[in-house]
Design a protein around this motif. Structure first.
Motif, PDB file in Angstrom:
ATOM      1  N   LEU A 164       0.460   3.740   1.932  1.00  0.00           N
ATOM      2  CA  LEU A 164       0.769   4.158   3.300  1.00  0.00           C
ATOM      3  C   LEU A 164       2.005   3.451   3.819  1.00  0.00           C
ATOM      4  O   LEU A 164       2.814   4.029   4.531  1.00  0.00           O
ATOM      5  CB  LEU A 164      -0.430   3.863   4.207  1.00  0.00           C
ATOM      6  CG  LEU A 164      -1.659   4.711   3.876  1.00  0.00           C
ATOM      7  CD1 LEU A 164      -2.892   4.158   4.573  1.00  0.00           C
ATOM      8  CD2 LEU A 164      -1.436   6.162   4.272  1.00  0.00           C
ATOM      9  N   TYR A 200      -4.917   4.312  -2.182  1.00  0.00           N
ATOM     10  CA  TYR A 200      -3.894   3.843  -1.233  1.00  0.00           C
ATOM     11  C   TYR A 200      -3.391   2.450  -1.600  1.00  0.00           C
ATOM     12  O   TYR A 200      -2.539   1.902  -0.935  1.00  0.00           O
ATOM     13  CB  TYR A 200      -4.451   3.855   0.194  1.00  0.00           C
ATOM     14  CG  TYR A 200      -4.721   5.254   0.698  1.00  0.00           C
ATOM     15  CD1 TYR A 200      -3.672   6.143   0.928  1.00  0.00           C
ATOM     16  CD2 TYR A 200      -6.013   5.698   0.918  1.00  0.00           C
ATOM     17  CE1 TYR A 200      -3.911   7.438   1.365  1.00  0.00           C
ATOM     18  CE2 TYR A 200      -6.264   6.994   1.360  1.00  0.00           C
ATOM     19  CZ  TYR A 200      -5.206   7.861   1.584  1.00  0.00           C
ATOM     20  OH  TYR A 200      -5.444   9.140   2.004  1.00  0.00           O
ATOM     21  N   GLU A 234     -10.738   5.790  -2.356  1.00  0.00           N
ATOM     22  CA  GLU A 234      -9.560   5.923  -1.489  1.00  0.00           C
ATOM     23  C   GLU A 234      -8.799   4.608  -1.389  1.00  0.00           C
ATOM     24  O   GLU A 234      -7.580   4.579  -1.421  1.00  0.00           O
ATOM     25  CB  GLU A 234      -9.972   6.403  -0.091  1.00  0.00           C
ATOM     26  CG  GLU A 234     -10.625   7.772  -0.080  1.00  0.00           C
ATOM     27  CD  GLU A 234      -9.818   8.826  -0.838  1.00  0.00           C
ATOM     28  OE1 GLU A 234      -8.771   9.256  -0.343  1.00  0.00           O
ATOM     29  OE2 GLU A 234     -10.242   9.219  -1.943  1.00  0.00           O
ATOM     30  N   SER A 281       0.816  -1.206   0.000  1.00  0.00           N
ATOM     31  CA  SER A 281       0.000   0.000   0.000  1.00  0.00           C
ATOM     32  C   SER A 281       0.856   1.265   0.000  1.00  0.00           C
ATOM     33  O   SER A 281       2.012   1.269   0.420  1.00  0.00           O
ATOM     34  CB  SER A 281      -0.929   0.020   1.210  1.00  0.00           C
ATOM     35  OG  SER A 281      -0.202   0.389   2.364  1.00  0.00           O
TER      36      SER A 281
END
Length: 205
Positions: free
Chosen positions: A40, A100, A96, A38
């Motif tokens: 993140l 991500y 989203e 991901s």
């Protein structure tokens, strides 16, 4: 030295501050790296120049995304469940999740959207059932040639109804069902050619 005192960098490095579209979120590296591919995870675990991640004056990572939909993303990483408040649009969360790059969450949200569409577009789901008769050796073929939308429900063995010499074939009733969507207006798609032949053979016996 003073034993027991945690050196600030270690403590600080476990927690990550994110500034998503002006809203602060705090999480742990462990949570954010739950999904190794991901965005993140790349952001906070490979904090390298290649991502060129900007930080604001508080040291939080700046992410130019809508904070409204970030909650469900973060919570999913925390506990692996998809929880979306009633007032949030699933499509927003999907957007989203895709940004991500959290593949498992993208799948979950898509399923949720599909379920909701099914629920809203029709009242209770109606099913059409069919019973097909076939022999043991035809079973696998029949199940594998079932046309789209037909689900295999049940198999009832009705014993061997005849003997050709010493060839003793078990006979089965194969129960299949499919949902009747509004889109089909109750018109049941015909089974594939192979299954038809098998059905005819079954009905002739």
């Amino acid at each position: 030295g003073s034993a027991g005192a945690v050196s600030p960098p270690a403590a600080a490095s476990k927690w990550v501050r994110l500034n998503v579209g002006g809203t602060y979120f705090v999480s742990t590296r462990q949570t954010l790296c739950r999904e190794p591919k991901s965005f993140l995870c790349r952001l906070c675990c490979q904090d390298g120049p290649e991502l060129g991640s900007d930080k604001d004056e508080t040291g939080a990572y700046l992410i130019d995304r809508d904070p409204t939909y970030f909650g469900p993303i973060l919570n999913y990483l925390r506990h692996g469940k998809l929880i979306i408040n009633k007032e949030l649009a699933e499509e927003g969360v999907l957007e989203e999740a895709e940004f991500y790059n959290i593949a498992s969450l993208v799948r979950l949200v898509k399923e949720r959207i599909r379920d909701n569409e099914n629920r809203t577009s029709q009242g209770p789901v109606k099913h059409v059932y069919r019973v097909l008769q076939c022999q043991e050796e035809e079973l696998t073929q029949m199940v594998s040639t079932m046309s789209d939308g037909w689900k295999f429900e049940q198999l009832i063995s009705i014993g061997s109804s005849y003997n050709y010499g010493n060839e003793d074939q078990a006979e089965f009733l194969c129960v299949v069902s499919r949902e009747l969507n509004n889109s089909t207006n109750g018109i049941v798609k015909e089974p594939s050619e192979k299954a038809k032949i098998l059905q005819e053979r079954g009905s002739r016996m």
